[in-house]
Design a protein around this motif. Structure first.
Motif, short mmCIF file in Angstrom:
data_model
loop_
_atom_site.label_atom_id
_atom_site.label_comp_id
_atom_site.label_asym_id
_atom_site.label_seq_id
_atom_site.Cartn_x
_atom_site.Cartn_y
_atom_site.Cartn_z
N GLU A 820 2.09 -6.21 -13.78
CA GLU A 820 1.90 -5.48 -14.62
C GLU A 820 0.41 -5.16 -15.33
N LEU A 821 -0.06 -6.53 -15.50
CA LEU A 821 -1.31 -6.19 -16.03
C LEU A 821 -1.99 -6.03 -15.70
N ALA A 822 -2.18 -6.42 -14.28
CA ALA A 822 -3.30 -5.85 -13.65
C ALA A 822 -3.42 -4.74 -13.13
N ARG A 823 -2.26 -4.05 -12.58
CA ARG A 823 -2.86 -2.84 -12.96
C ARG A 823 -1.87 -1.60 -13.69
N ALA A 824 -1.93 -1.79 -15.26
CA ALA A 824 -2.53 -0.66 -15.64
C ALA A 824 -4.36 -0.84 -15.87
N SER A 825 -4.25 0.51 -15.83
CA SER A 825 -5.77 0.82 -15.49
C SER A 825 -6.87 0.27 -14.41
N PRO A 826 -6.28 -0.13 -13.23
CA PRO A 826 -7.19 -0.43 -12.24
C PRO A 826 -8.65 0.17 -11.73
N VAL A 827 -8.97 -0.38 -11.03
CA VAL A 827 -9.91 0.33 -10.82
C VAL A 827 -9.82 1.52 -9.18
N GLY A 828 -9.18 0.38 -8.76
CA GLY A 828 -8.62 0.69 -7.65
C GLY A 828 -7.40 -0.39 -6.72
N ILE A 829 -6.87 0.85 -5.94
CA ILE A 829 -5.63 -0.67 -5.34
C ILE A 829 -5.81 -0.17 -3.99
N THR A 830 -6.16 -0.82 -3.04
CA THR A 830 -6.57 -0.93 -1.06
C THR A 830 -5.16 -1.23 -1.08
N ARG A 831 -4.94 -0.97 0.14
CA ARG A 831 -3.86 -1.07 0.60
C ARG A 831 -3.90 -1.49 2.48
N LEU A 832 -3.96 -2.54 2.75
CA LEU A 832 -3.95 -3.40 4.46
C LEU A 832 -2.93 -2.59 4.95
N LEU A 833 -2.70 -2.48 6.05
CA LEU A 833 -1.76 -1.76 6.72
C LEU A 833 -1.55 -2.63 7.96
N PRO A 834 -0.67 -3.02 8.47
CA PRO A 834 -0.31 -3.23 9.98
C PRO A 834 -0.72 -2.35 11.03
N LEU A 835 -1.89 -2.66 11.99
CA LEU A 835 -1.95 -1.65 12.57
C LEU A 835 -0.72 -1.37 14.33
N LYS A 836 -0.59 -0.38 14.05
CA LYS A 836 0.74 0.29 14.65
C LYS A 836 0.41 -0.05 15.99
#
Length: 838
Positions: A820-836
């Motif tokens: 939760e501390l990491a998610r407080a005011s983050p620079v950004g959140i990158t999501r990598l999703l498996p290629l369908k």
């Protein structure tokens, strides 16, 4: 010109000036406009490689979603359902922020820098290829355990995933540097990560240059003066555990810069810059909050970006956080919720040089204990930008590769009819160090971490490991087994054909020095001597510190109870134990006569400075003049004392040796004879030489910085120089990519800032604690860490240098595993999703 005007010479001149001015303004306006357009175009092209930290990507090669949360300091926190995907994410973020750095490190380990940078790095390429660092890495891939192989492959897939995104989407080639040094980025492989580990081992070694320097010095000095520079090991006691045998200090021996130079691209460093570090652990019964404390600050060459990058990995067995080196899937120094581990250079003597005798009639043969044998040979081609390729024939003996063909200093001490070869634990193809590093960071206890060390080979490091209620220290790395009758004891080159000089093998890991839960509750190392063992059971004859350990001991032992904040204070300490010891020796007679000096301006200035030094505490503050005067005086004094004996070899000593100077000024075993200038008829005393040195220094400083010494400032010269290895040499780009920070500290302070020791500014801070970590097991999430620049390697990123000012001021950022501390005011959140797939 108008035809209806009556022209006179004056009117013609005025008209000509008018037309010239108009066209000059027009041309200037066009030039400025073109310049602005060029800058805007360059910015547009370069900024294309800035990663979008809020993007989502559909990617092949992962089993499930990977979430990368970059906290407000741009530290990536990587979450996934399985460990392989977490390491995939680590490879992805390393490539996002440090692709150029990774590619350069790989090229250096392959010995292929010359293809991009020309002949300036040809010698280092030759040397690295002679060692076959990359070939050894390839051979050791199969020595990794199953878990390590899976992690290496997952990490490589993550790197390649970002490279593929860059290529498909045209993201500025991945880094601005690729526009200037165009070269395709080949896919990452597990061998590349192991090769970068081998490269770090090379950077951390200084024994090769020391052995050669010893041999060169032995040829120009009488024995008694040689012994002043290289006193026998029996004079030295250990001080790592602060027990009753720890009172004596050790010495730092400068070494030959035979193959180093100052090129930031060259991975071959002088001994003084081959690695240093501090680490200390405090047991719970000596801490205020009842949990173990650990501090660590590894010292390496400064660069922009830093060699370090902070990261957090959320694995199935729990979270890990700490310092990584881009290119390797490990947290080199850091913590979990169970243990914390610190790394320091061990100075283990893990190599030897040998003089191999050639057959008098056939130079393809060399002498062995069993008679003459043929060299193992291989030809290789080194491509050099702008020049013809270089064909290199590499040779190996039973002891190791031939190096005298490639290193000038080695060749100079090799007798005619001989070559010099090198035996080194790093060159063992059976190297499972990467597996050991991965097991170490996933360990749950000190005992498990030390068991992981049984797989560790090179570079040799002292690992300080703590649990909440336990502290321990152990040497990780292979120790050569030498014969008790070895002719030089590994201090200097020896005859390679004699069995007594050859290694018997490697010592068992259980023989490596270790200390667990010492009675006094303190463990510490500043690269000082680890244990008191006589040859051939010794660790080394030469160590990296003789000074910092004394200051650290006084800080830790005089305080009964320690806290996180007191540990931070100690880590940032800039009091020079060395200055406190040496200045009274240099100035003692001058202090007695200072009051009787004549009334000249120079004499008054000198008296004022002597008075300043008398009252100086030894604090190497960036804001004060005394550190500059002390550093310049010590440097000049060493040169005046040693140059007539050493001649040109004095250039191999970049820094004055404090133990040598103390020995001379205390006249131990007649060492004051060094002060007598050989070429002069008079017999000079050390006090006279000290006076001459101070006068020369004050004249020089006054001519450079003015005659008022109170305006001189150590920090103006002792700037931390974080230079970009490629763009930093370009006069128009250096201001953008090079990072400068006024810093306190010096060569022998706990907060160490090693000076360059040569060039126009020998006091520039070029080597020091690029990473600092403080781990508190009374409340693990209150732990702290910092790096000296920023997380990004992109000069246009706001995260290129944003941590640098915090580092300079002695501040840190939280080292918490709370998501939760990491998610407080983050620079950004990158999501990598498996290629369908359909």
């Amino acid at each position: 010109m108008p035809s209806n005007i009556r022209w006179t010479p004056l009117k013609i001149i005025r008209w000509t000036l008018l037309i010239t001015t108009r066209w000059t303004l027009r041309i200037t306006a066009v030039a400025v406009s073109l310049g602005i357009c060029a800058v805007l175009i360059a910015y547009y092209i370069a900024s294309g490689s800035l990663p979008d930290y809020d993007a989502d990507y559909n990617i092949d090669g992962i089993h499930g979603p990977v979430e990368i949360v970059r906290d407000n300091s741009n530290v990536p926190h990587i979450f996934a359902a399985n460990d392989e995907d977490v390491f995939f994410g680590l490879g992805f973020v390393h490539a996002q922020d440090r692709l150029w750095q990774m590619a350069s490190l790989r090229r250096a380990a392959q010995g292929r820098l010359s293809a991009q940078f020309g002949s300036r790095v040809l010698n280092s390429d030759k040397f690295i290829q002679s060692l076959d660092l990359y070939g050894l890495a390839a051979a050791s891939v199969e020595d990794q355990d199953e878990e390590a192989l899976a992690i290496l492959e997952a990490y490589a897939r993550g790197v390649n995933a970002w490279i593929d995104i860059v290529n498909r989407n045209g993201l500025g080639r991945g880094a601005p540097e690729f526009f200037l040094k165009s070269a395709p980025v080949t896919p990452w492989r597990p061998v590349d990560s192991i090769a970068i580990l081998n490269l770090q081992a090379l950077k951390l070694s200084g024994h090769l240059t020391r052995e050669i320097l010893r041999e060169r010095i032995a040829r120009v000095l009488r024995k008694e003066k040689y012994d002043d520079l290289f006193p026998d090991e029996s004079e030295v006691q250990s001080s790592s555990t602060f027990d009753s045998a720890s009172a004596a200090s050790f010495r730092e021996i400068p070494a030959s810069g035979a193959y180093a130079g100052n090129d930031p691209l060259n991975p071959l460093r002088p001994f003084e810059f081959s690695g240093a570090s501090n680490a200390w652990a405090i047991a719970p019964d000596r801490t205020a909050a009842g949990g173990s404390l650990l501090a660590n600050d590894p010292h390496l060459d400064f660069s922009a970006p830093s060699i370090w990058m902070l990261a957090r990995l959320e694995l199935a067995g729990g979270g890990l956080i700490g310092a990584t080196i881009p290119g390797m899937p490990v947290i080199v120094a850091g913590r979990s919720d169970k243990i914390a581990w610190a790394v320091t250079s061990s100075y283990l003597d893990d190599l030897d040089t040998f003089v191999e005798t050639l057959h008098p009639k056939d130079e393809n043969l060399y002498l062995t204990p069993d008679g003459f044998k043929e060299f193992k040979k291989k030809k290789t081609t080194i491509y050099v930008k702008g020049e013809d390729p270089v064909i290199l024939e590499l040779r190996w003996t039973e002891n190791g590769p031939v190096i005298s063909d490639l290193l000038r200093d080695a060749d100079e001490v090799t007798p005619d009819g001989s070559v010099m070869s090198l035996a080194w634990t790093l060159l063992d193809p059976d190297n499972s160090t990467m597996s050991a590093a991965i097991r170490l960071m996933k360990s749950k206890s000190v005992d498990e971490a030390f068991r992981a060390g049984s797989l560790y080979r090179s570079p040799p490091l002292v690992m300080t490991v703590v649990e909440k209620n336990k502290i321990a220290m152990k040497l990780f790395g292979s120790i050569p087994a030498r014969h008790r009758l070895h002719e030089t004891q590994g201090r200097r080159p020896s005859d390679g054909w004699k069995r007594v000089n050859r290694w018997i093998g490697l010592k068992p890991y259980d023989d490596n020095p270790e200390v667990i839960s010492p009675e006094n509750g303190i463990l510490a190392t500043t690269n000082n001597k680890l244990v008191n063992r006589e040859f051939p059971d010794h660790i080394s004859f030469d160590w990296g510190d003789s000074q910092r350990i004394n200051r650290l001991r006084s800080k830790l032992e005089t305080q009964n109870t320690h806290s996180r904040d007191s540990v931070v204070e100690t880590q940032l300490d800039t009091i020079s134990y060395t200055a406190r010891a040496l200045v009274p020796l240099f100035a003692r007679e001058m202090w007695h006569v200072a009051g009787s000096a004549s009334g000249t301006d120079a004499a008054a200035r000198k008296a004022k400075i002597l008075d300043m030094l008398r009252n100086w505490t030894g604090e190497m503050s960036e804001h004060r003049p005394e550190p500059l005067i002390y550093a310049a005086w010590t440097r000049k004094l060493f040169q005046l004392i040693a140059r007539d004996e050493l001649g040109s070899l004095i250039l191999k000593f970049r820094h004055p040796d404090p133990v040598f100077l103390e020995r001379v000024f205390l006249d131990r075993d007649g060492a004051a004879a060094w002060c007598d200038v050989i070429q002069s008829q008079d017999a000079e005393t050390c006090s006279e030489i000290a006076d001459i040195a101070l006068n020369e220094v004050l004249d020089d400083l006054s001519s450079r910085y003015g005659t008022d010494p109170s305006r001189w400032r150590w920090g103006d010269l002792h700037e931390a120089a974080h230079d970009h290895p490629v763009l930093g040499t370009h006069p128009l780009l250096a201001w953008l990519v090079n990072i400068r920070q006024s810093t306190s500290g010096g060569d022998n302070t706990l907060n160490k800032g090693s000076t360059r020791g040569s060039g126009a500014n020998p006091y520039a801070n070029v080597h020091g604690p690029g990473y600092r970590g403080v781990y508190d097991f009374s409340n693990p999430d209150s732990s702290l860490f910092i790096i000296a620049t920023g997380q990004s390697g992109h000069p246009l990123s706001k995260h290129y240098d944003d941590l640098g000012q915090l580092w300079r001021r002695g501040e840190y950022i939280p080292m918490a595993l709370d998501p939760e501390l990491a998610r407080a005011s983050p620079v950004g959140i990158t999501r990598l999703l498996p290629l369908k797939t359909d």
